[in-house]
Write a protein that holds these residues in place. Structure first.
Motif, PDB file in Angstrom:
ATOM      1  N   GLU A 284     -40.497 -30.646 -32.871  1.00 41.94           N
ATOM      2  CA  GLU A 284     -39.917 -31.726 -33.675  1.00 41.94           C
ATOM      3  C   GLU A 284     -40.790 -32.140 -34.848  1.00 41.94           C
ATOM      4  N   LYS A 285     -42.038 -31.686 -34.883  1.00 42.33           N
ATOM      5  CA  LYS A 285     -42.896 -31.930 -36.054  1.00 42.33           C
ATOM      6  C   LYS A 285     -42.452 -31.072 -37.231  1.00 42.33           C
ATOM      7  N   ARG A 286     -41.778 -29.977 -36.937  1.00 41.39           N
ATOM      8  CA  ARG A 286     -41.385 -29.034 -37.985  1.00 41.39           C
ATOM      9  C   ARG A 286     -40.051 -29.448 -38.598  1.00 41.39           C
ATOM     10  N   PRO A 287     -39.998 -29.500 -39.913  1.00 38.59           N
ATOM     11  CA  PRO A 287     -38.716 -29.830 -40.546  1.00 38.59           C
ATOM     12  C   PRO A 287     -37.698 -28.705 -40.317  1.00 38.59           C
ATOM     13  N   GLY A 288     -36.471 -29.094 -40.044  1.00 38.82           N
ATOM     14  CA  GLY A 288     -35.399 -28.116 -39.879  1.00 38.82           C
ATOM     15  C   GLY A 288     -35.277 -27.548 -38.473  1.00 38.82           C
ATOM     16  N   PHE A 289     -36.004 -28.069 -37.515  1.00 37.04           N
ATOM     17  CA  PHE A 289     -35.959 -27.548 -36.149  1.00 37.04           C
ATOM     18  C   PHE A 289     -35.326 -28.560 -35.182  1.00 37.04           C
ATOM     19  N   GLU A 290     -34.467 -29.430 -35.704  1.00 37.27           N
ATOM     20  CA  GLU A 290     -33.850 -30.460 -34.875  1.00 37.27           C
ATOM     21  C   GLU A 290     -32.981 -29.850 -33.775  1.00 37.27           C
ATOM     22  N   ALA A 291     -32.237 -28.803 -34.111  1.00 36.20           N
ATOM     23  CA  ALA A 291     -31.366 -28.171 -33.110  1.00 36.20           C
ATOM     24  C   ALA A 291     -32.192 -27.576 -31.970  1.00 36.20           C
ATOM     25  N   GLU A 292     -33.306 -26.952 -32.308  1.00 36.01           N
ATOM     26  CA  GLU A 292     -34.168 -26.388 -31.272  1.00 36.01           C
ATOM     27  C   GLU A 292     -34.763 -27.492 -30.401  1.00 36.01           C
ATOM     28  N   GLY A 293     -35.118 -28.600 -31.028  1.00 33.67           N
ATOM     29  CA  GLY A 293     -35.628 -29.742 -30.265  1.00 33.67           C
ATOM     30  C   GLY A 293     -34.595 -30.261 -29.290  1.00 33.67           C
ATOM     31  N   SER A 294     -33.347 -30.328 -29.738  1.00 36.41           N
ATOM     32  CA  SER A 294     -32.266 -30.780 -28.851  1.00 36.41           C
ATOM     33  C   SER A 294     -32.053 -29.793 -27.703  1.00 36.41           C
ATOM     34  N   GLU A 295     -32.099 -28.516 -27.992  1.00 42.35           N
ATOM     35  CA  GLU A 295     -31.954 -27.499 -26.941  1.00 42.35           C
ATOM     36  C   GLU A 295     -33.073 -27.634 -25.906  1.00 42.35           C
ATOM     37  N   LEU A 296     -34.289 -27.850 -26.374  1.00 38.53           N
ATOM     38  CA  LEU A 296     -35.422 -28.012 -25.450  1.00 38.53           C
ATOM     39  C   LEU A 296     -35.282 -29.285 -24.621  1.00 38.53           C
ATOM     40  N   ARG A 297     -34.798 -30.361 -25.242  1.00 39.45           N
ATOM     41  CA  ARG A 297     -34.568 -31.596 -24.486  1.00 39.45           C
ATOM     42  C   ARG A 297     -33.497 -31.382 -23.416  1.00 39.45           C
ATOM     43  N   PHE A 298     -32.461 -30.631 -23.763  1.00 43.19           N
ATOM     44  CA  PHE A 298     -31.419 -30.334 -22.770  1.00 43.19           C
ATOM     45  C   PHE A 298     -32.022 -29.543 -21.597  1.00 43.19           C
ATOM     46  N   ARG A 299     -32.857 -28.539 -21.907  1.00 44.07           N
ATOM     47  CA  ARG A 299     -33.499 -27.757 -20.845  1.00 44.07           C
ATOM     48  C   ARG A 299     -34.440 -28.622 -20.003  1.00 44.07           C
ATOM     49  N   LEU A 300     -35.109 -29.568 -20.658  1.00 45.66           N
ATOM     50  CA  LEU A 300     -35.962 -30.492 -19.920  1.00 45.66           C
ATOM     51  C   LEU A 300     -35.110 -31.317 -18.957  1.00 45.66           C
ATOM     52  N   GLY A 301     -33.966 -31.763 -19.423  1.00 48.42           N
ATOM     53  CA  GLY A 301     -33.060 -32.518 -18.550  1.00 48.42           C
ATOM     54  C   GLY A 301     -32.620 -31.692 -17.351  1.00 48.42           C
ATOM     55  N   ARG A 302     -32.263 -30.438 -17.601  1.00 47.63           N
ATOM     56  CA  ARG A 302     -31.853 -29.545 -16.493  1.00 47.63           C
ATOM     57  C   ARG A 302     -32.997 -29.328 -15.507  1.00 47.63           C
TER      58      ARG A 302
END
Length: 184
Positions: free
Chosen positions: A143-161
């Motif tokens: 999430e520090k990287r600009p333009g990687f919001e979708a990847e951050g969301s995917e990782l958060r979803f995996r963290l939730g799982r």
């Protein structure tokens, strides 16, 4: 052991290795030198001999000793990375590889590919609490990287799982899912 004795052992190692073609004997002499004066030159020579002999456990031991003795973070990182790869891929020692990847991250805490490798190994070892901790760190890096919001969301979803399925942490899973929804 005095300096003269160490020099004689170094010469014996060179003789056994270069002239007599007996790297096992050379390693024996170099180990004696390394026990008294574990410098980069001696440990590097040991690593080369163990690599030539194909003795992976002794190679990784020499590389670890070399990494522990170096002060340059980049060199230390590369040495630990080599230890991790050999330990994981050739020796197939998952716990040893996990420890080596942790050492890589201590030299470079922002190495995302190594963090992902470590997270994968932690999951395979069913060390899910630790895997969740690294997933949180991975999210912060991405999430520090600009333009990687979708990847951050995917990782958060995996963290939730991970929290839901492996840790039984429903509240933590809901928090991760809410953060995904808040970012979409």
């Amino acid at each position: 052991m005095g300096q003269a004795a160490l020099d004689v052992r170094r010469r014996l190692a060179t003789l056994w290795s270069d002239r007599l073609g007996k790297p096992e004997q050379a390693a024996r002499w170099l180990e004696e030198v390394a026990s008294q004066a574990p410098g980069a030159e001696v440990l590097g020579a040991l690593a080369r001999i163990y690599r030539k002999l194909g003795d992976l456990p002794l190679l990784t031991t020499a590389l670890k000793r070399l990494a522990q003795g170096t002060t340059a973070p980049g060199a230390r990182k590369e040495l630990w990375l080599e230890v991790a790869r050999i330990t994981e891929e050739q020796i197939r020692d998952r716990d040893g590889a996990i420890e080596a990847y942790r050492q890589v991250l201590s030299a470079d805490p922002d190495d995302l590919p190594v963090m992902r490798l470590l997270g994968r190994l932690l999951g395979m070892a069913e060390r899910f609490e630790e895997q969740a901790e690294f997933r949180v760190r991975e999210i912060a890096l991405v999430e520090k990287r600009p333009g990687f919001e979708a990847e951050g969301s995917e990782l958060r979803f995996r963290l939730g799982r991970l929290r839901q399925d492996r840790l039984g942490d429903t509240a933590g899973a809901l928090e991760a899912y809410r953060e995904v929804l808040a970012r979409v």
